[in-house]
Design a protein around this motif. Structure first.
Motif, PDB file in Angstrom:
ATOM      1  N   ILE A 165      -3.944 -10.479   4.784  1.00 52.40           N
ATOM      2  CA  ILE A 165      -3.433 -11.163   5.976  1.00 52.40           C
ATOM      3  C   ILE A 165      -4.186 -10.716   7.224  1.00 52.40           C
ATOM      4  N   THR A 166      -4.456  -9.410   7.330  1.00 51.33           N
ATOM      5  CA  THR A 166      -5.118  -8.867   8.514  1.00 51.33           C
ATOM      6  C   THR A 166      -6.475  -9.517   8.753  1.00 51.33           C
ATOM      7  N   PHE A 167      -7.248  -9.689   7.694  1.00 45.96           N
ATOM      8  CA  PHE A 167      -8.620 -10.156   7.864  1.00 45.96           C
ATOM      9  C   PHE A 167      -8.800 -11.659   7.684  1.00 45.96           C
ATOM     10  N   LEU A 168      -7.826 -12.334   7.083  1.00 47.15           N
ATOM     11  CA  LEU A 168      -7.986 -13.769   6.857  1.00 47.15           C
ATOM     12  C   LEU A 168      -7.117 -14.641   7.749  1.00 47.15           C
ATOM     13  N   ALA A 169      -6.034 -14.079   8.299  1.00 46.98           N
ATOM     14  CA  ALA A 169      -5.081 -14.907   9.042  1.00 46.98           C
ATOM     15  C   ALA A 169      -5.741 -15.597  10.229  1.00 46.98           C
ATOM     16  N   SER A 170      -6.492 -14.862  11.043  1.00 48.01           N
ATOM     17  CA  SER A 170      -7.126 -15.456  12.226  1.00 48.01           C
ATOM     18  C   SER A 170      -8.150 -16.506  11.826  1.00 48.01           C
ATOM     19  N   TRP A 171      -8.919 -16.213  10.757  1.00 45.02           N
ATOM     20  CA  TRP A 171      -9.928 -17.167  10.315  1.00 45.02           C
ATOM     21  C   TRP A 171      -9.288 -18.462   9.835  1.00 45.02           C
ATOM     22  N   VAL A 172      -8.244 -18.321   9.047  1.00 47.14           N
ATOM     23  CA  VAL A 172      -7.524 -19.508   8.575  1.00 47.14           C
ATOM     24  C   VAL A 172      -6.945 -20.280   9.752  1.00 47.14           C
ATOM     25  N   ALA A 173      -6.421 -19.548  10.747  1.00 46.65           N
ATOM     26  CA  ALA A 173      -5.846 -20.204  11.926  1.00 46.65           C
ATOM     27  C   ALA A 173      -6.910 -20.933  12.730  1.00 46.65           C
ATOM     28  N   PHE A 176      -1.334 -17.963  16.755  1.00 45.98           N
ATOM     29  CA  PHE A 176      -2.280 -16.862  16.980  1.00 45.98           C
ATOM     30  C   PHE A 176      -2.876 -16.917  18.386  1.00 45.98           C
ATOM     31  N   VAL A 177      -2.748 -18.044  19.033  1.00 40.15           N
ATOM     32  CA  VAL A 177      -3.256 -18.188  20.396  1.00 40.15           C
ATOM     33  C   VAL A 177      -2.161 -17.922  21.418  1.00 40.15           C
ATOM     34  N   ASP A 178      -0.985 -18.507  21.192  1.00 35.94           N
ATOM     35  CA  ASP A 178       0.102 -18.426  22.170  1.00 35.94           C
ATOM     36  C   ASP A 178       0.978 -17.194  21.994  1.00 35.94           C
ATOM     37  N   GLN A 179       1.055 -16.637  20.774  1.00 40.50           N
ATOM     38  CA  GLN A 179       1.995 -15.543  20.496  1.00 40.50           C
ATOM     39  C   GLN A 179       1.289 -14.396  19.773  1.00 40.50           C
TER      40      GLN A 179
END
Length: 508
Positions: A128-136, A349-352
């Motif tokens: 989750i740490t390394f893929l969440a932002s990329w997926v988002a 991931f942008v707003d919160q």
């Protein structure tokens, strides 16, 4: 690098006295939920959800996620000590966990299970740490066609990979879609499927649905089967705990393989239960000690526990990044985010940022807290299993009724909750999967809105779902998953030996 900086910022949010206190409370409640028959992680989280309405979203999600970790660990306690899986995903743990405990090694079994579970959860959190932002970030380019394609892929994944009979999964999804359609149509503004009941205009609360499906439904099953616990020693020998943890690296291949299976099944809608069974079966097939599985083999505990917790943790990745829960509990948490005014998906991931990274950081700390507390509290919670089920059952009913009524102070919600309890009971008896039903209730209306918006954009042409490479890939992947059970059935029929031909050979 940016993710690591965000994670460090998340630790400053998660590692505070109030949040650490919430983690301890959540883990203890979760262990209790996992230990007691008739309760489970989805129902426990849904029961706790109304209490979080007045809390800050970060504090609320830390409390709920900590309960989730505790419930996963608690299910393992009952599986090993009593041969009663507190969680459906802990069933595979009973195969070798209880025989090992019955042979006088309960501490070894518990330590092996908790160490493996902690490893699986850690792998899921790192993912989750390394893929969440990329997926988002990828999802930020999504429009209505892409979102519908993702929802379609999620539903199709349940049909192709859910583990239940495909036709039963389709029926569960269809019922969920019908329930999600009750209320006001968000596109046209018309009221539908309320059957003249004004209170249904607001729709059916998912909290009411999951409390009935998982709470009352499981309770009815428990009453029918008349639980009888046969306890073994629950004393924890700390020297044996460290010896068992020290032996885990000898099962390195099983740990890594099971973590990979768990993460895949968590991101796709396979879920922890399917992941634990799949991991156990594969471990038995490839292990040098496969013949000893079922008699108290350590690898038979390592495999399902690692996969179970890896799947349970990584199921939050699609929920946070895409707004698509990977498990029933993740679906309940997603509903909580909506109630708190947050919109799961890429913009979260942008707003919160504080919310997202505070949650991710709390996963690291929360799992450490869970491992420590579950070892310390095993004797206490094992003692609870000696309370007569006739005492526990009414308490579960009271909790469910109070929880359902508190959603909107409506007696109709209590009636609906009881009705969903009957549905949950029937689903269990007829072996229909509940997770697709919950998924359809939570995101069925979102899928409908995305489809209708896409149709408005294309003036009714389905070609919009093949307009670019991304949406085409998602749609084709969904179609492939829908056809996967049929293809496997055809392959099995082709490989089936010709019985009549064999009989002719014998006669000759």
């Amino acid at each position: 690098m940016e993710n690591l900086e965000s994670l460090l910022h998340g630790f400053t949010i998660a590692v505070t006295v109030p949040h650490l206190t919430l983690m301890v409370i959540g883990v203890l409640l979760g262990i209790l939920v996992g230990v007691l028959p008739g309760l489970g992680a989805p129902n426990g989280v849904s029961l706790l959800l109304p209490l979080t309405f007045g809390m800050q979203p970060v504090s609320a999600i830390i409390l709920l996620s900590s309960m989730y970790w505790g419930a996963l660990f608690g299910g393992s306690v009952t599986s090993i000590l009593f041969n009663i899986p507190g969680e459906p995903s802990s069933v595979a743990t009973t195969f070798d966990g209880y025989p090992m405990a019955r042979d006088g090694r309960p501490t070894t079994a518990l330590a092996t299970a908790f160490g493996s579970a902690a490893f699986g959860a850690l792998v899921g959190v790192i993912l989750i740490t390394f893929l969440a932002s990329w997926v988002a970030q990828v999802a930020l380019a999504f429009g209505p066609p892409e979102y519908f394609a993702v929802y379609f892929l999620a539903f199709a994944s349940f049909v192709g990979m859910g583990g239940a009979a495909p036709i039963k999964t389709v029926v569960a999804l269809a019922i969920g879609f019908a329930i999600a359609a009750i209320g006001i149509d968000t596109v046209s503004g018309s009221v539908r499927l309320t059957m003249g009941i004004d209170e249904l205009v607001k729709g059916v609360s998912f909290v009411v649905a999951v409390m009935g499906l998982f709470g009352i439904g499981e309770l009815l099953i428990a009453v029918e089967e008349e639980f009888s616990a046969r306890a073994v020693s629950s004393r924890v020998d700390w020297k044996e705990v460290f010896r068992a943890l020290g032996r885990l690296p000898h099962h390195g291949i099983a740990l890594l393989r099971s973590a990979a299976i768990g993460c895949w099944m968590g991101i796709t809608p396979g879920g922890p239960t399917a992941a634990s069974f799949m991991s156990y079966g594969i471990a038995k097939r490839f292990s040098r000690n496969g013949a000893r599985f079922g008699t108290g083999e350590a690898e038979g505990i390592v495999a399902p526990e690692t996969a179970d917790h890896a799947a349970g943790t990584s199921a939050l990745l699609p929920m946070l990044s895409l707004g698509i829960p990977g498990s029933a509990t993740a679906a309940v948490m997603m509903g909580g985010l909506m109630i708190w005014g947050l919109n799961p998906g890429p913009m979260l991931f942008v707003d919160q940022k504080d919310f997202v990274w505070g949650l991710i950081a709390s996963m690291y700390v929360g799992n450490i807290v869970a491992v420590a507390l579950v070892l310390l509290t095993v004797p206490v919670f094992a003692a609870l299993m000696r309370i007569p089920f006739a005492v526990i059952a009414p308490l579960i009913v009271i909790i469910c009724v109070v929880g359902a009524y508190s959603v909107s102070n409506s007696y109709l919600d209590v009636v609906l909750m009881l009705g969903f309890g009957v549905v949950g009971y029937l689903f269990k008896k007829l072996h229909y999967p509940l997770a697709p039903l919950v998924l359809a209730i939570v995101i069925g209306d979102k899928a409908e809105d995305a489809f209708r918006q896409a149709m408005l954009m294309s003036k009714g042409s389905l070609g919009i779902f093949f307009a670019n490479r991304l949406v085409t890939t998602l749609v084709l992947a969904g179609i492939a998953l829908l056809l996967l059970p049929l293809a496997l059935q055809i392959v099995r029929l082709l490989r089936k030996p010709d019985v009549s031909a064999q009989e002719k050979v014998r006669i000759i």
